[in-house]
Design a protein around this motif. Structure first.
Motif, PDB file in Angstrom:
ATOM      1  N   TYR A  46       0.828  -1.209   0.000  1.00 52.98           N
ATOM      2  CA  TYR A  46       0.000   0.000   0.000  1.00 52.98           C
ATOM      3  C   TYR A  46       0.860   1.257   0.000  1.00 52.98           C
ATOM      4  CZ  TYR A  46      -3.402   3.460   1.531  1.00 52.98           C
ATOM      5  OH  TYR A  46      -4.189   4.577   1.619  1.00 52.98           O
ATOM      6  N   SER A  47       1.986   1.203   0.675  1.00 54.19           N
ATOM      7  CA  SER A  47       2.830   2.390   0.845  1.00 54.19           C
ATOM      8  C   SER A  47       3.488   2.844  -0.460  1.00 54.19           C
ATOM      9  CB  SER A  47       3.916   2.120   1.887  1.00 54.19           C
ATOM     10  OG  SER A  47       4.721   1.015   1.501  1.00 54.19           O
ATOM     11  N   VAL A  48       3.549   1.967  -1.467  1.00 51.85           N
ATOM     12  CA  VAL A  48       4.222   2.341  -2.707  1.00 51.85           C
ATOM     13  C   VAL A  48       3.284   2.324  -3.911  1.00 51.85           C
ATOM     14  CG1 VAL A  48       6.371   1.378  -1.797  1.00 51.85           C
ATOM     15  CG2 VAL A  48       4.987   0.006  -3.378  1.00 51.85           C
ATOM     16  N   LYS A  49       2.057   1.902  -3.715  1.00 57.77           N
ATOM     17  CA  LYS A  49       1.121   1.783  -4.827  1.00 57.77           C
ATOM     18  C   LYS A  49       0.898   3.144  -5.477  1.00 57.77           C
ATOM     19  CE  LYS A  49      -2.844  -1.080  -5.921  1.00 57.77           C
ATOM     20  NZ  LYS A  49      -3.900  -1.968  -5.385  1.00 57.77           N
ATOM     21  N   GLY A  50       0.989   3.174  -6.786  1.00 52.29           N
ATOM     22  CA  GLY A  50       0.830   4.422  -7.516  1.00 52.29           C
ATOM     23  C   GLY A  50       2.133   5.165  -7.723  1.00 52.29           C
ATOM     24  N   ARG A  51       3.192   4.758  -7.006  1.00 55.36           N
ATOM     25  CA  ARG A  51       4.502   5.412  -7.151  1.00 55.36           C
ATOM     26  C   ARG A  51       5.547   4.474  -7.744  1.00 55.36           C
ATOM     27  NH1 ARG A  51       7.259   6.928  -2.804  1.00 55.36           N
ATOM     28  NH2 ARG A  51       6.343   5.367  -1.410  1.00 55.36           N
ATOM     29  N   PHE A  52       5.444   3.184  -7.446  1.00 56.59           N
ATOM     30  CA  PHE A  52       6.411   2.202  -7.919  1.00 56.59           C
ATOM     31  C   PHE A  52       5.751   1.322  -8.985  1.00 56.59           C
ATOM     32  CE2 PHE A  52       9.241   1.777  -3.862  1.00 56.59           C
ATOM     33  CZ  PHE A  52       9.386   3.160  -3.840  1.00 56.59           C
ATOM     34  N   THR A  53       6.569   0.875  -9.940  1.00 49.20           N
ATOM     35  CA  THR A  53       6.093  -0.012 -10.989  1.00 49.20           C
ATOM     36  C   THR A  53       7.092  -1.133 -11.198  1.00 49.20           C
ATOM     37  OG1 THR A  53       5.018   1.850 -12.131  1.00 49.20           O
ATOM     38  CG2 THR A  53       5.322  -0.185 -13.379  1.00 49.20           C
ATOM     39  N   ILE A  54       6.622  -2.365 -11.091  1.00 49.99           N
ATOM     40  CA  ILE A  54       7.466  -3.532 -11.343  1.00 49.99           C
ATOM     41  C   ILE A  54       7.220  -4.001 -12.775  1.00 49.99           C
ATOM     42  CG2 ILE A  54       5.770  -5.212 -10.488  1.00 49.99           C
ATOM     43  CD1 ILE A  54       8.124  -6.806  -9.318  1.00 49.99           C
ATOM     44  N   SER A  55       8.293  -4.435 -13.429  1.00 47.94           N
ATOM     45  CA  SER A  55       8.165  -4.952 -14.787  1.00 47.94           C
ATOM     46  C   SER A  55       9.257  -5.992 -15.020  1.00 47.94           C
ATOM     47  CB  SER A  55       8.274  -3.819 -15.815  1.00 47.94           C
ATOM     48  OG  SER A  55       9.543  -3.195 -15.744  1.00 47.94           O
ATOM     49  N   ARG A  56       9.156  -6.692 -16.134  1.00 45.74           N
ATOM     50  CA  ARG A  56      10.152  -7.712 -16.425  1.00 45.74           C
ATOM     51  C   ARG A  56      10.411  -7.779 -17.923  1.00 45.74           C
ATOM     52  NH1 ARG A  56       6.443 -13.166 -15.433  1.00 45.74           N
ATOM     53  NH2 ARG A  56       4.997 -12.775 -17.172  1.00 45.74           N
ATOM     54  N   ASP A  57      11.584  -8.257 -18.259  1.00 46.88           N
ATOM     55  CA  ASP A  57      11.949  -8.519 -19.648  1.00 46.88           C
ATOM     56  C   ASP A  57      12.437  -9.964 -19.684  1.00 46.88           C
ATOM     57  OD1 ASP A  57      13.135  -8.797 -22.143  1.00 46.88           O
ATOM     58  OD2 ASP A  57      14.037  -6.813 -22.113  1.00 46.88           O
ATOM     59  N   LYS A  58      11.568 -10.845 -20.122  1.00 52.80           N
ATOM     60  CA  LYS A  58      11.919 -12.266 -20.114  1.00 52.80           C
ATOM     61  C   LYS A  58      13.068 -12.565 -21.065  1.00 52.80           C
ATOM     62  CE  LYS A  58       7.702 -14.605 -18.603  1.00 52.80           C
ATOM     63  NZ  LYS A  58       6.708 -15.638 -18.952  1.00 52.80           N
ATOM     64  N   THR A  59      13.168 -11.797 -22.148  1.00 54.38           N
ATOM     65  CA  THR A  59      14.236 -12.064 -23.111  1.00 54.38           C
ATOM     66  C   THR A  59      15.612 -11.776 -22.517  1.00 54.38           C
ATOM     67  OG1 THR A  59      14.195  -9.833 -24.055  1.00 54.38           O
ATOM     68  CG2 THR A  59      12.690 -11.463 -24.994  1.00 54.38           C
ATOM     69  N   GLN A  60      15.648 -10.840 -21.579  1.00 60.33           N
ATOM     70  CA  GLN A  60      16.903 -10.467 -20.927  1.00 60.33           C
ATOM     71  C   GLN A  60      17.039 -11.078 -19.534  1.00 60.33           C
ATOM     72  OE1 GLN A  60      19.352  -8.650 -22.407  1.00 60.33           O
ATOM     73  NE2 GLN A  60      18.079  -8.628 -24.257  1.00 60.33           N
ATOM     74  N   ASN A  61      15.985 -11.769 -19.101  1.00 67.73           N
ATOM     75  CA  ASN A  61      15.970 -12.346 -17.746  1.00 67.73           C
ATOM     76  C   ASN A  61      16.179 -11.279 -16.679  1.00 67.73           C
ATOM     77  OD1 ASN A  61      15.292 -15.067 -17.306  1.00 67.73           O
ATOM     78  ND2 ASN A  61      17.239 -15.465 -16.305  1.00 67.73           N
ATOM     79  N   MET A  62      15.485 -10.155 -16.867  1.00 64.02           N
ATOM     80  CA  MET A  62      15.628  -9.007 -15.983  1.00 64.02           C
ATOM     81  C   MET A  62      14.277  -8.616 -15.389  1.00 64.02           C
ATOM     82  SD  MET A  62      18.858  -7.885 -16.098  1.00 64.02           S
ATOM     83  CE  MET A  62      18.708  -6.170 -15.578  1.00 64.02           C
TER      84      MET A  62
END
Length: 125
Positions: free
Chosen positions: A62-78
């Motif tokens: 809750y403390s970071v919702k709207g400010r932080f964004t998680i994402s991934r790049d499977k091709t780079q394993n990142m």
């Protein structure tokens, strides 16, 4: 062997942004949920965000919702954590972690078996 390496931490002023990166090796993101956690001095480690393996569903504290964004790049394993509108209370060591899970993200920190070494994020003027 399984290895997670965080990068991108540093010092930023309040209101600023940082992007943390988590490089995974020894396994592929398929079949693993990846979480970001943080630990401030004198406090317990807390979950910040998580991305599930199967459908890329994302979860945030809750403390970071709207400010932080998680994402991934499977091709780079990142996996990435974009942190915007940073506050002094976001100051902590940030860790990425992995758990073998096809669906969703575990709610327990202890469920994550693989951890990176951590990256310091300091928000201060």
């Amino acid at each position: 062997q399984v290895q997670l390496v965080e990068s991108g931490g540093g010092l930023v002023q309040p209101g600023g942004s940082l992007r943390l990166s988590c490089a995974a090796s020894g396994f592929t993101l398929d079949g693993y949920a990846i979480g970001w956690f943080r630990q401030a001095p004198g406090k317990e480690r807390e979950g910040v965000s998580c991305i599930s393996s199967s459908d890329g569903a994302t979860y945030y504290a809750y403390s970071v919702k709207g400010r932080f964004t998680i994402s991934r790049d499977k091709t780079q394993n990142m996996v990435y954590l974009q942190m915007d509108s940073l506050k002094p209370e976001d100051t902590a060591v940030y860790y990425c972690a992995a758990v073998s899970a096809i669906f969703g993200c575990p709610s327990l920190t202890s469920a994550f078996g693989y951890w990176g070494q951590g990256a310091q994020v300091t928000v201060s003027s």
